[in-house]
Motif scaffolding. Structure first.
Motif, mmCIF file in Angstrom:
data_model
loop_
_atom_site.group_PDB
_atom_site.id
_atom_site.type_symbol
_atom_site.label_atom_id
_atom_site.label_comp_id
_atom_site.label_asym_id
_atom_site.label_seq_id
_atom_site.Cartn_x
_atom_site.Cartn_y
_atom_site.Cartn_z
ATOM 1 N N GLY A 8 0.806 -1.220 0.000
ATOM 2 C CA GLY A 8 0.000 0.000 0.000
ATOM 3 C C GLY A 8 0.834 1.262 0.000
ATOM 4 N N ASP A 9 0.150 2.345 0.376
ATOM 5 C CA ASP A 9 0.721 3.695 0.340
ATOM 6 C C ASP A 9 1.019 4.133 1.773
ATOM 7 N N ILE A 10 2.253 4.499 2.027
ATOM 8 C CA ILE A 10 2.641 4.828 3.406
ATOM 9 C C ILE A 10 1.912 6.066 3.928
ATOM 10 N N THR A 11 1.479 6.940 3.031
ATOM 11 C CA THR A 11 0.820 8.169 3.504
ATOM 12 C C THR A 11 -0.552 7.885 4.112
ATOM 13 N N ALA A 22 13.978 10.256 2.850
ATOM 14 C CA ALA A 22 14.265 11.635 2.447
ATOM 15 C C ALA A 22 15.641 11.729 1.793
ATOM 16 N N ASN A 23 16.039 12.939 1.471
ATOM 17 C CA ASN A 23 17.438 13.201 1.103
ATOM 18 C C ASN A 23 17.977 14.205 2.095
ATOM 19 N N SER A 24 19.280 14.434 2.061
ATOM 20 C CA SER A 24 19.874 15.182 3.166
ATOM 21 C C SER A 24 19.435 16.646 3.188
ATOM 22 N N GLY A 29 11.387 15.827 -2.441
ATOM 23 C CA GLY A 29 11.920 15.135 -3.613
ATOM 24 C C GLY A 29 10.822 14.291 -4.229
ATOM 25 N N GLY A 30 11.199 13.204 -4.886
ATOM 26 C CA GLY A 30 10.212 12.326 -5.506
ATOM 27 C C GLY A 30 9.867 11.161 -4.597
ATOM 28 N N GLY A 31 9.338 10.091 -5.173
ATOM 29 C CA GLY A 31 9.073 8.848 -4.426
ATOM 30 C C GLY A 31 8.243 9.047 -3.169
ATOM 31 N N VAL A 32 8.605 8.328 -2.118
ATOM 32 C CA VAL A 32 7.914 8.424 -0.827
ATOM 33 C C VAL A 32 7.952 9.869 -0.313
ATOM 34 N N ASP A 33 9.090 10.490 -0.470
ATOM 35 C CA ASP A 33 9.296 11.851 0.029
ATOM 36 C C ASP A 33 8.256 12.804 -0.590
ATOM 37 N N GLY A 34 8.143 12.758 -1.910
ATOM 38 C CA GLY A 34 7.168 13.600 -2.596
ATOM 39 C C GLY A 34 5.754 13.286 -2.128
ATOM 40 N N PRO A 118 8.939 2.649 4.788
ATOM 41 C CA PRO A 118 8.997 2.251 3.384
ATOM 42 C C PRO A 118 10.289 1.453 3.171
ATOM 43 N N ALA A 119 10.500 0.989 1.935
ATOM 44 C CA ALA A 119 11.763 0.307 1.608
ATOM 45 C C ALA A 119 12.808 1.386 1.303
ATOM 46 N N VAL A 120 13.438 1.860 2.371
ATOM 47 C CA VAL A 120 14.408 2.956 2.254
ATOM 48 C C VAL A 120 15.515 2.581 1.264
ATOM 49 N N SER A 121 15.861 3.514 0.408
ATOM 50 C CA SER A 121 16.943 3.396 -0.589
ATOM 51 C C SER A 121 16.627 2.477 -1.775
ATOM 52 N N ALA A 122 15.452 1.858 -1.772
ATOM 53 C CA ALA A 122 15.172 0.861 -2.820
ATOM 54 C C ALA A 122 14.449 1.444 -4.039
ATOM 55 N N GLY A 123 14.373 2.776 -4.130
ATOM 56 C CA GLY A 123 13.760 3.426 -5.287
ATOM 57 C C GLY A 123 14.810 4.215 -6.043
ATOM 58 N N VAL A 124 14.688 5.530 -5.960
ATOM 59 C CA VAL A 124 15.623 6.441 -6.633
ATOM 60 C C VAL A 124 17.087 6.108 -6.265
ATOM 61 N N TYR A 125 17.317 5.691 -5.029
ATOM 62 C CA TYR A 125 18.689 5.429 -4.571
ATOM 63 C C TYR A 125 19.235 4.058 -4.995
ATOM 64 N N GLY A 126 18.430 3.285 -5.718
ATOM 65 C CA GLY A 126 18.949 2.164 -6.497
ATOM 66 C C GLY A 126 19.300 0.879 -5.772
ATOM 67 N N LEU A 154 4.877 -1.616 1.530
ATOM 68 C CA LEU A 154 5.522 -1.852 0.232
ATOM 69 C C LEU A 154 4.573 -1.420 -0.875
ATOM 70 N N PHE A 155 5.156 -0.722 -1.832
ATOM 71 C CA PHE A 155 4.349 -0.011 -2.819
ATOM 72 C C PHE A 155 3.927 -0.897 -3.981
ATOM 73 N N ASP A 156 4.630 -1.994 -4.213
ATOM 74 C CA ASP A 156 4.259 -2.855 -5.343
ATOM 75 C C ASP A 156 4.470 -4.313 -4.945
HETATM 76 N N1 AR6 Z 1 4.266 4.489 -0.097
HETATM 77 C C1 AR6 Z 1 5.123 3.446 0.108
HETATM 78 N N2 AR6 Z 1 6.201 3.217 -0.671
HETATM 79 C C2 AR6 Z 1 6.417 4.061 -1.695
HETATM 80 C C3 AR6 Z 1 5.587 5.172 -1.968
HETATM 81 C C4 AR6 Z 1 4.456 5.365 -1.114
HETATM 82 N N3 AR6 Z 1 3.611 6.378 -1.278
HETATM 83 N N4 AR6 Z 1 6.088 5.831 -3.054
HETATM 84 C C5 AR6 Z 1 7.187 5.153 -3.453
HETATM 85 N N5 AR6 Z 1 7.395 4.084 -2.646
HETATM 86 P P1 AR6 Z 1 12.174 6.230 -2.971
HETATM 87 P P2 AR6 Z 1 14.937 6.169 -1.954
HETATM 88 C C6 AR6 Z 1 8.458 3.066 -2.684
HETATM 89 O O1 AR6 Z 1 12.660 6.568 -4.336
HETATM 90 O O2 AR6 Z 1 15.314 5.082 -2.890
HETATM 91 C C7 AR6 Z 1 13.448 10.996 -3.204
HETATM 92 O O3 AR6 Z 1 13.499 11.870 -4.296
HETATM 93 C C8 AR6 Z 1 9.279 2.965 -3.941
HETATM 94 O O4 AR6 Z 1 8.582 2.187 -4.915
HETATM 95 O O5 AR6 Z 1 10.998 6.959 -2.440
HETATM 96 O O6 AR6 Z 1 15.389 6.096 -0.534
HETATM 97 C C9 AR6 Z 1 14.126 11.570 -1.964
HETATM 98 O O7 AR6 Z 1 13.961 12.962 -1.874
HETATM 99 C C10 AR6 Z 1 10.545 2.277 -3.419
HETATM 100 O O8 AR6 Z 1 10.312 0.870 -3.321
HETATM 101 O O9 AR6 Z 1 13.345 6.413 -1.856
HETATM 102 C C11 AR6 Z 1 15.557 11.193 -2.182
HETATM 103 O O10 AR6 Z 1 16.215 12.118 -3.013
HETATM 104 C C12 AR6 Z 1 10.696 2.818 -1.988
HETATM 105 O O11 AR6 Z 1 9.414 3.403 -1.684
HETATM 106 C C13 AR6 Z 1 15.477 9.852 -2.870
HETATM 107 O O12 AR6 Z 1 14.198 9.849 -3.545
HETATM 108 C C14 AR6 Z 1 11.779 3.867 -1.822
HETATM 109 O O13 AR6 Z 1 11.855 4.672 -2.976
HETATM 110 C C15 AR6 Z 1 15.482 8.707 -1.897
HETATM 111 O O14 AR6 Z 1 15.480 7.502 -2.608
#
Ligand code: AR6
Length: 169
Positions: A8-11, A22-24, A29-34, A118-126, A154-156
């Motif tokens: 689901g959605d963490i929000t 987050a980022n520092s 930003g995008g992803g969870v942060d946005g 959330p799965a920290v670092s597993a999105g934008v941070y690769g 977990l989002f997917d």
């Molecule tokens: N709820 C739960 N999980 C989510 C959601 C949501 N609403 N949206 C995305 N995810 P990421 P990171 C998943 O990129 O890798 C930002 O720009 C997503 O599918 O959010 O730590 C920050 O500002 C993935 O599995 O975080 C930083 O610059 C996981 O959450 C940077 O991205 C984490 O993805 C941090 O990157």
């Protein structure tokens, strides 16, 4: 200590504290942060700006965690943590583990009883999802705490399956 996995959605989580990947800069930003800033509203960004001005002028270092209001989210607090960018050359798993430990510590200081990660670092941070899941579940299990519930959101389905494997292993 009960670990829950949710697809689901963490929000949308009704927990005391939701953790933001987050980022520092702490300024969004995008992803969870946005998603957290969009759903929680401007109060969260205002609190982040205050933290930057008062406690972290150079930004929040990777592996650390700080709390703000959760604004309009159902949660009471957002715990912002900065995961490491994944590197194939350097082992940064200690920093990723630190995100979970520090977030649990900050949540406990606030008096939170329930927390969602959330799965920290597993999105934008690769970070590869299986490895991220193993570190997340392993660290939380190895960190003594008094919380009633620790939830991974977990989002997917792929991320959910990775956390299921990590929790079973
Ligand atoms: N709820 C739960 N999980 C989510 C959601 C949501 N609403 N949206 C995305 N995810 P990421 P990171 C998943 O990129 O890798 C930002 O720009 C997503 O599918 O959010 O730590 C920050 O500002 C993935 O599995 O975080 C930083 O610059 C996981 O959450 C940077 O991205 C984490 O993805 C941090 O990157």
């Amino acid at each position: 200590m009960p670990i829950e996995l949710v697809l689901g959605d963490i929000t949308e989580q009704r927990v005391d504290a939701v953790v933001n990947a987050a980022n520092s800069s702490l300024l969004g930003g995008g992803g969870v942060d946005g998603a957290i800033h969009r759903a929680g509203g401007p109060e969260i960004l205002a609190a982040c700006r205050e933290l930057r001005a008062e406690r972290h002028p150079d930004g929040l270092p990777t592996g650390q965690a700080v709390a703000t209001t959760a604004g309009r989210l159902p949660a009471r607090w957002v715990v912002h943590t900065v995961g490491p960018v994944h590197s194939a050359r350097e082992d940064r798993s200690g920093l990723l583990a630190s995100c979970y430990r520090e977030s649990l510590r900050v949540a406990a200081e606030l008096g939170a009883r329930t927390i969602a990660f959330p799965a920290v670092s597993a999105g934008v941070y690769g970070w590869p999802m299986d490895d991220a899941a193993r570190i997340a579940v392993g660290t939380v299990r190895a960190t003594p705490n008094e919380l009633d519930e620790i939830r991974f959101v977990l989002f997917d389905p792929g991320a959910y399956a990775a956390f299921e494997r990590a929790a079973a292993g």
